[in-house]
Design a protein around this motif. Structure first.
Motif, PDB file in Angstrom:
ATOM      1  N   GLN A  84       5.397   9.100   5.336  1.00  0.00           N
ATOM      2  CA  GLN A  84       4.209   9.577   4.618  1.00  0.00           C
ATOM      3  C   GLN A  84       3.860   8.714   3.420  1.00  0.00           C
ATOM      4  O   GLN A  84       2.860   8.980   2.750  1.00  0.00           O
ATOM      5  CB  GLN A  84       4.411  11.023   4.169  1.00  0.00           C
TER       6      GLN A  84
ATOM      7  N   HIS B 270      -4.507  14.846  -7.209  1.00  0.00           N
ATOM      8  CA  HIS B 270      -4.090  13.609  -6.535  1.00  0.00           C
ATOM      9  C   HIS B 270      -4.622  13.676  -5.103  1.00  0.00           C
ATOM     10  O   HIS B 270      -3.939  14.135  -4.193  1.00  0.00           O
ATOM     11  CB  HIS B 270      -2.564  13.466  -6.549  1.00  0.00           C
TER      12      HIS B 270
ATOM     13  N   GLY C 220      -5.416  13.845  -1.556  1.00  0.00           N
ATOM     14  CA  GLY C 220      -4.740  13.475  -0.325  1.00  0.00           C
ATOM     15  C   GLY C 220      -3.301  13.051  -0.465  1.00  0.00           C
ATOM     16  O   GLY C 220      -2.686  12.624   0.518  1.00  0.00           O
ATOM     17  N   ALA C 221      -2.728  13.160  -1.659  1.00  0.00           N
ATOM     18  CA  ALA C 221      -1.367  12.672  -1.857  1.00  0.00           C
ATOM     19  C   ALA C 221      -0.322  13.641  -1.319  1.00  0.00           C
ATOM     20  O   ALA C 221       0.687  13.215  -0.748  1.00  0.00           O
ATOM     21  CB  ALA C 221      -1.107  12.397  -3.338  1.00  0.00           C
TER      22      ALA C 221
ATOM     23  N   PRO D 108       0.553   3.451   4.839  1.00  0.00           N
ATOM     24  CA  PRO D 108      -0.843   3.664   5.216  1.00  0.00           C
ATOM     25  C   PRO D 108      -0.945   4.225   6.633  1.00  0.00           C
ATOM     26  O   PRO D 108      -0.134   3.895   7.495  1.00  0.00           O
ATOM     27  CB  PRO D 108      -1.462   2.264   5.127  1.00  0.00           C
ATOM     28  N   GLU D 109      -1.949   5.052   6.850  1.00  0.00           N
ATOM     29  CA  GLU D 109      -2.179   5.570   8.198  1.00  0.00           C
ATOM     30  C   GLU D 109      -2.920   4.522   9.027  1.00  0.00           C
ATOM     31  O   GLU D 109      -3.760   3.794   8.499  1.00  0.00           O
ATOM     32  CB  GLU D 109      -2.999   6.870   8.134  1.00  0.00           C
TER      33      GLU D 109
ATOM     34  N   ARG E 242       0.822  -1.216   0.000  1.00  0.00           N
ATOM     35  CA  ARG E 242       0.000   0.000   0.000  1.00  0.00           C
ATOM     36  C   ARG E 242       0.855   1.265   0.000  1.00  0.00           C
ATOM     37  O   ARG E 242       0.410   2.321   0.407  1.00  0.00           O
ATOM     38  CB  ARG E 242      -0.918  -0.001   1.219  1.00  0.00           C
TER      39      ARG E 242
ATOM     40  N   ARG F 262       0.898  10.047   0.993  1.00  0.00           N
ATOM     41  CA  ARG F 262      -0.260  10.450   1.788  1.00  0.00           C
ATOM     42  C   ARG F 262       0.132  11.704   2.568  1.00  0.00           C
ATOM     43  O   ARG F 262       0.876  11.630   3.527  1.00  0.00           O
ATOM     44  CB  ARG F 262      -0.693   9.329   2.729  1.00  0.00           C
ATOM     45  N   ASP F 263      -0.388  12.842   2.129  1.00  0.00           N
ATOM     46  CA  ASP F 263      -0.010  14.129   2.731  1.00  0.00           C
ATOM     47  C   ASP F 263       1.505  14.301   2.743  1.00  0.00           C
ATOM     48  O   ASP F 263       2.091  14.761   3.729  1.00  0.00           O
ATOM     49  CB  ASP F 263      -0.568  14.252   4.149  1.00  0.00           C
TER      50      ASP F 263
ATOM     51  N   ASP G  28       0.845  17.380   0.702  1.00  0.00           N
ATOM     52  CA  ASP G  28       0.610  18.507   1.603  1.00  0.00           C
ATOM     53  C   ASP G  28       1.441  19.662   1.059  1.00  0.00           C
ATOM     54  O   ASP G  28       2.657  19.722   1.248  1.00  0.00           O
ATOM     55  CB  ASP G  28       1.032  18.138   3.024  1.00  0.00           C
TER      56      ASP G  28
END
Length: 334
Positions: free
Chosen positions: A258, A68, A70-71, A261-262, A41, A45-46, A73
């Protein structure tokens, strides 16, 4: 005279047999999940990314990046020097600079070769030619960061071995704490000699790097010995499972926190392997930028572990010390 009958061999208790048959596959499944799931995964992410240039052009780039979901920040900067400074301070992993000649991509392969490659691929997918500059490059002898990433597991194993050895040898209290600190210091010196002096895969201050290696080792070894001092031998297994099944795969060493996965990326930075990797990158390639957080994390692990070693020894001493016998009063004459 009849010979005594031999004692029949003891049959394993059914509960123990069932426990082994069930527990081993469960541990195998847990290990596969912990290592394979984050790897399968991996995606931004941010991910902190800068944009710089004229306001109108920057707004357009932000719109493209927001596609994109949430990809990224996105952080705005006035110009290229400001974006470069942000990369060197580890505020962002890279930046897109809009210039009159076209977009320019700034990366930092020393922070994460995987992220730098991802940003280059994303820029190429836009269909326009993009100039790329590596602001903080990875060392020539380890351009993909493989050697640095590979150092996480051996140091974790060294910490586990040191904590287990101190426990199994029966060392307690200040003697155990001194042994843990001494072993960690020696491992730090050896690791710096190998990684810096011989292999040349880290390029920061030698003594600072040795200190980071030592602190990484001590954070694990002290936690192992501390839990064992409070919980008994089960503490060794508990900490070993935490480091090997959670800390190592959740560290983000091969990519970036980042990219996991969170809340995997966040959890990994609370544990010694993840915090140690982040701190080692900071002191080796970024002059200590963003080093305070991971340094405090490792320090807390080491301090709490050593405190548990001392507390466990004190509790055991109090439990085994004989109660004082009350003195008899002399008998009085009638």
């Amino acid at each position: 005279m009849s010979s005594p009958s031999a004692t029949p061999p003891r049959k394993p208790a059914p509960r123990r047999l069932v426990a082994v048959v069930v527990l081993v596959p469960v541990l195998a499944a847990l290990a596969l999940w912990a290592f394979a799931w984050p790897a399968a995964r991996t995606a931004p992410r941010d991910l902190p990314l800068g944009v710089a240039g004229p306001a109108a052009a920057v707004t357009q780039v932000e719109r493209q990046l927001s596609a994109h979901d949430g990809a990224f920040d996105v952080h705005r900067y006035a110009d290229e020097p400001a974006a470069r400074e942000a990369i060197e301070d580890r505020d962002v992993y890279g930046a897109v600079v809009v210039t009159p000649q076209g977009p320019k991509l700034l990366t930092a392969s020393a922070a994460s070769p995987a992220v730098a490659q991802l940003l280059q691929q994303a820029a190429a997918a836009e269909g326009t030619k993009v100039e790329t500059a590596d602001v903080v490059p990875a060392p020539d002898k380890d351009p993909r960061g493989a050697a640095l990433n590979s150092s996480v597991l051996p140091l974790a194993l060294a910490g586990l071995a040191a904590g287990a050895a101190v426990t199994l040898l029966g060392l307690r209290g200040p003697g155990a704490a001194g042994a843990l600190v001494g072993v960690a210091a020696l491992i730090g010196l050896i690791a710096a000699a190998l990684a810096h002096s011989w292999l040349g895969v880290i390029t920061g201050d030698w003594w600072t790097e040795a200190g980071v290696f030592a602190l990484m080792t001590l954070a694990v070894s002290a936690a192992v010995a501390g839990l064992a001092a409070l919980l008994g031998p089960a503490g060794i297994g508990l900490m070993a499972a935490t480091v090997m099944l959670i800390g190592n795969p959740f560290s983000g060493a091969a990519s970036a926190p980042q990219m996991l996965p969170e809340p995997v990326g966040t959890i990994g930075q609370w544990l010694p392997p993840g915090a140690g990797t982040t701190l080692l990158r900071s002191v080796s390639f970024f002059d200590g930028a963003a080093a305070v957080g991971p340094a405090l994390t490792l320090t807390w692990w080491a301090a709490l572990g050593l405190g548990a070693v001392l507390l466990g020894a004190r509790l055991k001493a109090d439990a085994t010390s004989p109660e004082p016998t009350p003195a008899r009063e002399p008998a009085t004459a009638a």
